[in-house]
Write a protein that holds these residues in place. Structure first.
Motif, PDB file in Angstrom:
ATOM      1  N   PRO A   2       0.824  -1.217   0.000  1.00  0.00           N
ATOM      2  CA  PRO A   2       0.000   0.000   0.000  1.00  0.00           C
ATOM      3  C   PRO A   2       0.856   1.264   0.000  1.00  0.00           C
ATOM      4  CG  PRO A   2      -0.685  -1.531   1.730  1.00  0.00           C
ATOM      5  CD  PRO A   2       0.603  -2.043   1.159  1.00  0.00           C
ATOM      6  N   ARG A  26      -7.739   5.325   4.182  1.00  0.00           N
ATOM      7  CA  ARG A  26      -7.543   4.319   5.235  1.00  0.00           C
ATOM      8  C   ARG A  26      -8.411   3.090   4.979  1.00  0.00           C
ATOM      9  NH1 ARG A  26      -7.099   7.014  11.039  1.00  0.00           N
ATOM     10  NH2 ARG A  26      -8.507   5.334  11.541  1.00  0.00           N
ATOM     11  N   GLN A  27      -9.665   3.314   4.580  1.00  0.00           N
ATOM     12  CA  GLN A  27     -10.574   2.195   4.290  1.00  0.00           C
ATOM     13  C   GLN A  27     -10.031   1.320   3.165  1.00  0.00           C
ATOM     14  OE1 GLN A  27     -14.552   3.606   3.487  1.00  0.00           O
ATOM     15  NE2 GLN A  27     -14.748   4.561   5.503  1.00  0.00           N
ATOM     16  N   GLN A  28      -9.272   1.915   2.250  1.00  0.00           N
ATOM     17  CA  GLN A  28      -8.711   1.181   1.116  1.00  0.00           C
ATOM     18  C   GLN A  28      -7.345   0.568   1.436  1.00  0.00           C
ATOM     19  OE1 GLN A  28     -10.146   0.604  -1.929  1.00  0.00           O
ATOM     20  NE2 GLN A  28     -12.028   1.574  -1.256  1.00  0.00           N
ATOM     21  N   GLY A  29      -6.886   0.731   2.674  1.00  0.00           N
ATOM     22  CA  GLY A  29      -5.642   0.090   3.084  1.00  0.00           C
ATOM     23  C   GLY A  29      -4.380   0.919   2.928  1.00  0.00           C
ATOM     24  N   THR A  31      -1.605   3.824   3.927  1.00  0.00           N
ATOM     25  CA  THR A  31      -1.074   4.492   5.111  1.00  0.00           C
ATOM     26  C   THR A  31      -1.273   5.982   4.874  1.00  0.00           C
ATOM     27  OG1 THR A  31       0.564   2.768   5.476  1.00  0.00           O
ATOM     28  CG2 THR A  31       1.003   4.917   6.485  1.00  0.00           C
TER      29      THR A  31
END
Length: 123
Positions: A2, A26-29, A31
């Motif tokens: 990510p 954040r929901q998509q992974g 940082t």
């Protein structure tokens, strides 16, 4: 792996796009690194006053600040060596785009939240 994404203009105000973007990434992974000199943390994540204060590598920056603020920030983006730069609706201007290009940055003029498959209005 990510990406590390700097959200320029991240805000604790959940109605603002700088906050919605942080949550979407954040929901998509991803940082997420909140950048806002007026915030200590956003959504529980330590905020930094500038991308230059963040000790690690940043892969992408997404702008949620007025263009006149962005014109100063883009210089720090260049110094940090961030290759992928998104100017979201309202954050772009001809002057900012010209400044970015003068620093060998080719900004993407689009909504980064939509680009990662999220609806900013549903966040």
């Amino acid at each position: 792996m990510p990406k590390v994404v700097a959200v320029i203009g991240a805000s604790s105000n959940r109605t603002k796009f700088g906050n919605r973007a942080l949550r979407a990434f954040r929901q998509q992974g991803f940082t997420v690194v909140p950048i806002n000199p007026h915030e200590m943390e956003v959504e529980g994540v330590k905020a930094y006053g500038s991308v230059l204060e963040f000790p690690g590598t940043i892969d992408m920056a997404s702008f949620y600040v007025p263009p006149e603020v962005g014109e100063h920030v883009i210089v720090e983006i260049a110094q940090k060596g961030i290759a992928e730069v998104w100017l979201n609706p309202g954050a772009e201007s001809d002057a900012l785009i010209a400044r970015a290009k003068s620093l060998n940055i080719s900004p993407i003029i689009a909504c980064s939240i939509v680009a990662i498959g999220q609806n900013p209005y549903a966040l």
